[in-house]
Design a protein around this motif. Sequence first.
Motif, PDB file in Angstrom:
ATOM      1  N   SER A 111      54.842  30.047  30.553  1.00  0.00           N
ATOM      2  CA  SER A 111      54.787  31.298  31.308  1.00  0.00           C
ATOM      3  C   SER A 111      53.692  32.200  30.761  1.00  0.00           C
ATOM      4  O   SER A 111      53.190  32.014  29.653  1.00  0.00           O
ATOM      5  CB  SER A 111      56.134  32.013  31.244  1.00  0.00           C
ATOM      6  OG  SER A 111      56.360  32.495  29.935  1.00  0.00           O
ATOM      7  N   ARG A 112      53.343  33.178  31.562  1.00  0.00           N
ATOM      8  CA  ARG A 112      52.284  34.107  31.173  1.00  0.00           C
ATOM      9  C   ARG A 112      52.693  34.903  29.923  1.00  0.00           C
ATOM     10  O   ARG A 112      51.872  35.147  29.041  1.00  0.00           O
ATOM     11  CB  ARG A 112      52.004  35.034  32.341  1.00  0.00           C
ATOM     12  CG  ARG A 112      50.964  36.053  32.053  1.00  0.00           C
ATOM     13  CD  ARG A 112      50.707  36.907  33.269  1.00  0.00           C
ATOM     14  NE  ARG A 112      49.309  36.790  33.589  1.00  0.00           N
ATOM     15  CZ  ARG A 112      48.787  37.070  34.741  1.00  0.00           C
ATOM     16  NH1 ARG A 112      49.538  37.468  35.721  1.00  0.00           N
ATOM     17  NH2 ARG A 112      47.502  36.960  34.938  1.00  0.00           N
ATOM     18  N   ALA A 113      53.955  35.312  29.847  1.00  0.00           N
ATOM     19  CA  ALA A 113      54.434  36.084  28.698  1.00  0.00           C
ATOM     20  C   ALA A 113      54.344  35.252  27.420  1.00  0.00           C
ATOM     21  O   ALA A 113      53.877  35.729  26.383  1.00  0.00           O
ATOM     22  CB  ALA A 113      55.869  36.548  28.932  1.00  0.00           C
ATOM     23  N   VAL A 168      51.698  33.712  22.208  1.00  0.00           N
ATOM     24  CA  VAL A 168      51.057  32.700  21.353  1.00  0.00           C
ATOM     25  C   VAL A 168      49.618  33.100  21.063  1.00  0.00           C
ATOM     26  O   VAL A 168      49.167  33.059  19.906  1.00  0.00           O
ATOM     27  CB  VAL A 168      51.133  31.310  22.017  1.00  0.00           C
ATOM     28  CG1 VAL A 168      50.269  30.311  21.282  1.00  0.00           C
ATOM     29  CG2 VAL A 168      52.562  30.834  22.092  1.00  0.00           C
ATOM     30  N   GLU A 169      48.886  33.494  22.099  1.00  0.00           N
ATOM     31  CA  GLU A 169      47.489  33.890  21.907  1.00  0.00           C
ATOM     32  C   GLU A 169      47.381  35.116  20.999  1.00  0.00           C
ATOM     33  O   GLU A 169      46.501  35.188  20.134  1.00  0.00           O
ATOM     34  CB  GLU A 169      46.859  34.191  23.258  1.00  0.00           C
ATOM     35  CG  GLU A 169      45.399  34.523  23.188  1.00  0.00           C
ATOM     36  CD  GLU A 169      44.797  34.792  24.558  1.00  0.00           C
ATOM     37  OE1 GLU A 169      43.627  35.198  24.598  1.00  0.00           O
ATOM     38  OE2 GLU A 169      45.496  34.615  25.573  1.00  0.00           O
ATOM     39  N   GLY A 170      48.280  36.067  21.168  1.00  0.00           N
ATOM     40  CA  GLY A 170      48.273  37.256  20.330  1.00  0.00           C
ATOM     41  C   GLY A 170      48.570  36.947  18.879  1.00  0.00           C
ATOM     42  O   GLY A 170      47.931  37.495  17.975  1.00  0.00           O
ATOM     43  N   LEU A 171      49.541  36.070  18.638  1.00  0.00           N
ATOM     44  CA  LEU A 171      49.871  35.711  17.259  1.00  0.00           C
ATOM     45  C   LEU A 171      48.727  34.965  16.576  1.00  0.00           C
ATOM     46  O   LEU A 171      48.403  35.244  15.420  1.00  0.00           O
ATOM     47  CB  LEU A 171      51.148  34.872  17.225  1.00  0.00           C
ATOM     48  CG  LEU A 171      52.443  35.633  17.462  1.00  0.00           C
ATOM     49  CD1 LEU A 171      53.612  34.667  17.575  1.00  0.00           C
ATOM     50  CD2 LEU A 171      52.680  36.629  16.359  1.00  0.00           C
ATOM     51  N   VAL A 172      48.088  34.047  17.309  1.00  0.00           N
ATOM     52  CA  VAL A 172      46.963  33.312  16.733  1.00  0.00           C
ATOM     53  C   VAL A 172      45.803  34.262  16.441  1.00  0.00           C
ATOM     54  O   VAL A 172      45.181  34.195  15.369  1.00  0.00           O
ATOM     55  CB  VAL A 172      46.527  32.170  17.676  1.00  0.00           C
ATOM     56  CG1 VAL A 172      45.195  31.568  17.248  1.00  0.00           C
ATOM     57  CG2 VAL A 172      47.594  31.100  17.738  1.00  0.00           C
ATOM     58  N   THR A 173      45.529  35.178  17.357  1.00  0.00           N
ATOM     59  CA  THR A 173      44.447  36.141  17.157  1.00  0.00           C
ATOM     60  C   THR A 173      44.762  37.062  15.985  1.00  0.00           C
ATOM     61  O   THR A 173      43.887  37.358  15.150  1.00  0.00           O
ATOM     62  CB  THR A 173      44.222  36.971  18.435  1.00  0.00           C
ATOM     63  OG1 THR A 173      43.970  36.078  19.514  1.00  0.00           O
ATOM     64  CG2 THR A 173      43.053  37.917  18.293  1.00  0.00           C
ATOM     65  N   PHE A 174      46.001  37.511  15.888  1.00  0.00           N
ATOM     66  CA  PHE A 174      46.393  38.391  14.790  1.00  0.00           C
ATOM     67  C   PHE A 174      46.263  37.701  13.443  1.00  0.00           C
ATOM     68  O   PHE A 174      45.727  38.265  12.489  1.00  0.00           O
ATOM     69  CB  PHE A 174      47.828  38.901  15.003  1.00  0.00           C
ATOM     70  CG  PHE A 174      48.249  39.892  13.960  1.00  0.00           C
ATOM     71  CD1 PHE A 174      47.939  41.223  14.115  1.00  0.00           C
ATOM     72  CD2 PHE A 174      48.942  39.498  12.829  1.00  0.00           C
ATOM     73  CE1 PHE A 174      48.313  42.156  13.156  1.00  0.00           C
ATOM     74  CE2 PHE A 174      49.321  40.408  11.865  1.00  0.00           C
ATOM     75  CZ  PHE A 174      49.009  41.751  12.035  1.00  0.00           C
ATOM     76  N   GLY A 180      45.100  41.283  18.874  1.00  0.00           N
ATOM     77  CA  GLY A 180      46.268  40.401  18.802  1.00  0.00           C
ATOM     78  C   GLY A 180      47.571  41.168  18.929  1.00  0.00           C
ATOM     79  O   GLY A 180      48.504  40.717  19.592  1.00  0.00           O
ATOM     80  N   GLY A 181      47.645  42.340  18.306  1.00  0.00           N
ATOM     81  CA  GLY A 181      48.846  43.171  18.440  1.00  0.00           C
ATOM     82  C   GLY A 181      49.077  43.622  19.867  1.00  0.00           C
ATOM     83  O   GLY A 181      50.215  43.620  20.353  1.00  0.00           O
ATOM     84  N   VAL A 182      48.007  43.981  20.553  1.00  0.00           N
ATOM     85  CA  VAL A 182      48.135  44.389  21.959  1.00  0.00           C
ATOM     86  C   VAL A 182      48.607  43.210  22.809  1.00  0.00           C
ATOM     87  O   VAL A 182      49.465  43.368  23.689  1.00  0.00           O
ATOM     88  CB  VAL A 182      46.801  44.957  22.483  1.00  0.00           C
ATOM     89  CG1 VAL A 182      46.814  45.108  23.985  1.00  0.00           C
ATOM     90  CG2 VAL A 182      46.491  46.283  21.818  1.00  0.00           C
ATOM     91  N   LEU A 183      48.090  42.019  22.548  1.00  0.00           N
ATOM     92  CA  LEU A 183      48.530  40.844  23.299  1.00  0.00           C
ATOM     93  C   LEU A 183      49.996  40.519  23.037  1.00  0.00           C
ATOM     94  O   LEU A 183      50.731  40.151  23.959  1.00  0.00           O
ATOM     95  CB  LEU A 183      47.654  39.641  22.950  1.00  0.00           C
ATOM     96  CG  LEU A 183      46.272  39.614  23.582  1.00  0.00           C
ATOM     97  CD1 LEU A 183      45.440  38.490  22.983  1.00  0.00           C
ATOM     98  CD2 LEU A 183      46.375  39.447  25.073  1.00  0.00           C
TER      99      LEU A 183
END
Length: 62
Positions: free
Chosen positions: A2-4, A9-15, A46-49
């Motif tokens: 899902s989009r959420a 996942v993308e936010g955690l990896v970026t963070f 990443g936090g915003v994502l």
Amino acid sequence: MSRARGNLVEGLVTFVTGLGLWLFGGDVEVPVVTLTKVGVVMMCVGGVLVVTGLWQAARRGA
């Protein structure tokens, strides 16, 4: 996926990547940017994502 969940996942990896740059990139010299500042920006993005993914998951569940 899902989009959420994708945003989470993308936010955690970026963070985590930004955290690594912030912690360990201070000794590396790059001509244009400072890696510690790039790490801080990546942690913010990443936090915003992550917050966006949590918001989307909460709205979907309601």
